[in-house]
Scaffold this active site. Sequence first.
Site, PDB file in Angstrom:
ATOM      1  N   GLY A 248      21.786  25.224  19.988  1.00 39.14           N
ATOM      2  CA  GLY A 248      22.363  26.029  21.063  1.00 39.14           C
ATOM      3  C   GLY A 248      21.324  26.863  21.783  1.00 39.14           C
ATOM      4  N   ASP A 249      20.387  27.441  21.014  1.00 36.96           N
ATOM      5  CA  ASP A 249      19.294  28.216  21.615  1.00 36.96           C
ATOM      6  C   ASP A 249      18.456  27.309  22.509  1.00 36.96           C
ATOM      7  OD1 ASP A 249      20.206  30.215  19.894  1.00 36.96           O
ATOM      8  OD2 ASP A 249      18.713  29.723  18.361  1.00 36.96           O
TER       9      ASP A 249
END
Length: 304
Positions: A248-249
């Site tokens: 996600g990052d």
Amino acid sequence: MIYTVTVNPSIDYIVQLNELTLGEVNRMDYDNKLPGGKGINVSRILKELGLDNTAWGFLGGFTGEFVKESLEKTGLKTNFTPIKADTRINVKIKAQAETEINGRGPELTKEEIAAFTAQFDKLTADDVVIFAGSLVPSLSDDFYFDLIKVIRQKGAQFVIDTTGESLLKTLPENPLVVKPNNHELAELFGVKLNSIDDIVKYGKKLLEMGAQHVLISMAGDGGLMITKDKVYRSYAPKGTVINSVGAGDSMIGGFTGTYAKTKDPLEAFRYGLACGSATAFSEDLADAKKINEILPMIEIEEYK
């Protein structure tokens, strides 16, 4: 400039052994120490994309020195605020099951907090600030939100990777992008989403509430990007998922960095998807080689 904010970074101490037996002495087969933190992950992805950025946050003690030196060895720019307390250590035990023991984080003084927040006075309309990760216990729940108001007063853009009420609260300040998954989107509005049309309907509500772009991940079903004009759907590229940590990052880094460079949301979406998938298919965060390998596999179509 793009700035990433990690207020509670860590050393991630990874320990691997065949079997963990509680109450007994266990001997590890492998260990490693890595600089950890969601904002730091975003900075690392931005660097792999060749995009200039600076990592902000708080670092202290011998643990903080390790994090700072590890990042600087990779050529990553940092400007962490020094603190008296030690940066935390998170223990990741990989045995018959994965177990994590995360540190709470350091106590910050008023002077340290003031020194950190003073940096925001130098922002300009050309800057983007990305907030990612948990707060330390000594910071108020409104810490990010108070800084977001400063950012917007300077004309700069911001991204905050959060969910629930914390996300809804930021929407009137017009975040550059928000990234809930389909389950988080359902929880935000207290509804059940039974189809892609339902997901699009509630994703558009986030736009109406102030978000500039909405990304919605749907795991194996790919993802959506909703803009004021169009809706795009992506399909997940084929590959073996090795590591979901940091995916996600990576997606946030790929989207935000590419958008800041090109102002093209479709290209930003493509890079966000490639970075997220490349990390999922890697043992650690994706490198430039893996990202470029995945890019041609990304399929996006307009959803009507």
